[in-house]
Design an enzyme around this catalytic site. Structure first.
Site, PDB file in Angstrom:
ATOM      1  N   GLY A  75       0.840  -1.189   0.000  1.00 29.31           N
ATOM      2  CA  GLY A  75       0.000   0.000   0.000  1.00 29.31           C
ATOM      3  C   GLY A  75       0.876   1.239   0.000  1.00 29.31           C
ATOM      4  O   GLY A  75       2.095   1.153   0.199  1.00 29.31           O
ATOM      5  N   GLN A  77       1.254   3.576   2.153  1.00 37.05           N
ATOM      6  CA  GLN A  77       1.969   3.753   3.433  1.00 37.05           C
ATOM      7  C   GLN A  77       2.507   2.412   3.934  1.00 37.05           C
ATOM      8  O   GLN A  77       2.577   2.170   5.143  1.00 37.05           O
ATOM      9  CB  GLN A  77       1.032   4.365   4.475  1.00 37.05           C
ATOM     10  CG  GLN A  77       0.909   5.880   4.403  1.00 37.05           C
ATOM     11  CD  GLN A  77       2.212   6.588   4.742  1.00 37.05           C
ATOM     12  OE1 GLN A  77       3.081   6.056   5.433  1.00 37.05           O
ATOM     13  NE2 GLN A  77       2.369   7.806   4.250  1.00 37.05           N
ATOM     14  N   SER A  78       2.910   1.555   3.037  1.00 39.71           N
ATOM     15  CA  SER A  78       3.366   0.214   3.398  1.00 39.71           C
ATOM     16  C   SER A  78       4.572   0.211   4.340  1.00 39.71           C
ATOM     17  O   SER A  78       5.617   0.789   4.030  1.00 39.71           O
ATOM     18  CB  SER A  78       3.733  -0.525   2.103  1.00 39.71           C
ATOM     19  OG  SER A  78       4.491  -1.674   2.374  1.00 39.71           O
ATOM     20  N   ASN A  79       4.411  -0.445   5.487  1.00 38.84           N
ATOM     21  CA  ASN A  79       5.549  -0.614   6.400  1.00 38.84           C
ATOM     22  C   ASN A  79       6.597  -1.526   5.782  1.00 38.84           C
ATOM     23  O   ASN A  79       7.795  -1.339   5.966  1.00 38.84           O
ATOM     24  CB  ASN A  79       5.087  -1.257   7.713  1.00 38.84           C
ATOM     25  CG  ASN A  79       4.036  -0.428   8.423  1.00 38.84           C
ATOM     26  OD1 ASN A  79       4.216   0.759   8.632  1.00 38.84           O
ATOM     27  ND2 ASN A  79       2.920  -1.056   8.780  1.00 38.84           N
ATOM     28  N   SER A  81       7.280  -1.985   2.572  1.00 38.68           N
ATOM     29  CA  SER A  81       8.057  -1.312   1.524  1.00 38.68           C
ATOM     30  C   SER A  81       9.104  -0.387   2.145  1.00 38.68           C
ATOM     31  O   SER A  81      10.245  -0.330   1.678  1.00 38.68           O
ATOM     32  CB  SER A  81       7.132  -0.510   0.609  1.00 38.68           C
ATOM     33  OG  SER A  81       6.234  -1.377  -0.028  1.00 38.68           O
TER      34      SER A  81
END
Ligand SMILES: *Cc1c(COP(=O)(O)O)cnc(C)c1O
Length: 336
Positions: A75, A77-79, A81
């Protein structure tokens, strides 16, 4: 554990381990049952959260294969990534992130995305529809990158595959080392790609602690999807590592997603504020808030024996996603 598997994949040391286990004194007293928290939000600062445990194994594999760039997805705001972008930089690799941009998650330079930017990640922004084909998109891009001399390494969503799940298999060794006698009867964790939960399940069984029940709380998707994904992962694990494990003594709780993935709801926000003010522990709204609300709800519905049961909650991280405007406003706080 070593004796039961054919081999253990190589790992890098990227996380700050072991992470502490704290006792939630005030909340335990209020609810009349022991709740401890495994602080996997302290696996690092920029690399904090559960994903770095998976990345220790995944990036070891990438380095072994002489990769030059890692591709992954998530997403906006992917943690995962963010942890990948930072950890990749730390071991001398570039990163290319396929980030899903949706209506309610607008592109703002804040939270995880700010960190992605600062460490020089490259991006492909994709729609929710394109995200359905994320694996194909990443493969196609990898082919293009090879033509210009790069050696790409693809990490699937959430770092969940046979290598990544070793992060949480390995974590069970750490849990056992933190206690003379393993005290917990139940372990709670959030479920996004179910790698964390599957790793915990396998680690537990390899250590003969099958009596400990593992409870996962999905924050998206259908229970049936997660059950089959877990079954498939365990089956592949058996084949690759020569074990004979079966998913057992676990539960996936339905009904705590709320309006949708990464969309908070009132009961959840209330529990996050309550825990922060009771014990000074802050949860995120996307994963750990929903999971902790599920735990509190299950306790209130008398799903535990308060005399005998001891609960360990895995705080899988996610703090940076709080620092975005649309999440901040969900807390309804006032400046004065
Ligand atoms: C990714 C993530 C999870 C879910 O872990 P999975 O292994 O994908 O199921 C839970 N909490 C946080 C904070 C995460 O970033």
């Amino acid at each position: 554990m070593e004796k039961k598997v054919k081999y253990i994949p190589e790992k890098l040391n990227l996380a700050n381990l072991p992470t502490p286990i704290i006792h939630c004194e005030e909340f335990s007293r209020k609810l009349g049952i022991q709740i401890d928290i495994k602080q996997d939000d302290m696996t690092g600062c920029l690399t904090s959260g559960n994903k770095i445990r998976k990345l220790e194994f995944l990036l070891a594999d990438a380095k072994k294969q002489n990769a030059t760039i890692v591709l992954t997805c998530g997403g906006f705001q992917s943690n995962h990534s963010r942890a990948t972008a930072v950890a990749a930089r730390q071991v001398g690799l570039k990163s290319l992130l396929f980030l899903r941009v949706t209506e309610h998650e607008k592109k703002v330079l804040a939270g995880n995305f700010l960190i992605d930017k600062l460490v020089g990640a490259q991006f492909e922004f994709i729609t929710a529809e394109q995200y359905q084909n994320r694996s194909k998109l990443m493969k196609k891009k990898a082919e293009e990158l090879k033509k210009i001399g790069e050696n790409p390494y693809i990490i699937p969503e959430g770092g969940t595959n046979l290598i990544g799940i070793w992060g949480y298999i390995h974590m069970f060794n750490e849990l056992v080392e933190q206690h003379k006698e393993f005290p917990y009867t139940h372990i709670y964790c959030a479920v996004g790609t179910i790698g964390t939960m599957t790793g915990l399940l396998i680690g537990r069984d390899l250590l003969d602690l099958n009596h400990v029940k593992i409870i996962g709380v999905p924050v998206c998707g259908k229970i049936s999807h997660f059950t089959s994904k877990m079954n498939r992962l365990v089956e592949e694990f058996n084949q690759e590592f020569g074990t004979d494990l079966k998913p057992q003594n676990y539960e996936l709780l339905d009904g705590y997603i709320g309006p949708g993935y990464s969309v908070p709801y009132k009961e959840e926000i209330d529990v996050i504020k309550d825990l922060a003010q009771s014990d000074g522990v802050i949860l995120d709204t996307c994963y750990t808030g929903k999971t902790f609300y599920a735990l509190v709800d299950q306790i209130k519905k008398n799903q535990f024996n308060s005399e005998k049961d001891k609960i360990l909650f895995i705080l899988t991280g996610g703090l940076f996603s709080l620092f975005t405007e649309n999440i901040i406003e969900q807390f309804g706080l006032e400046l004065n």
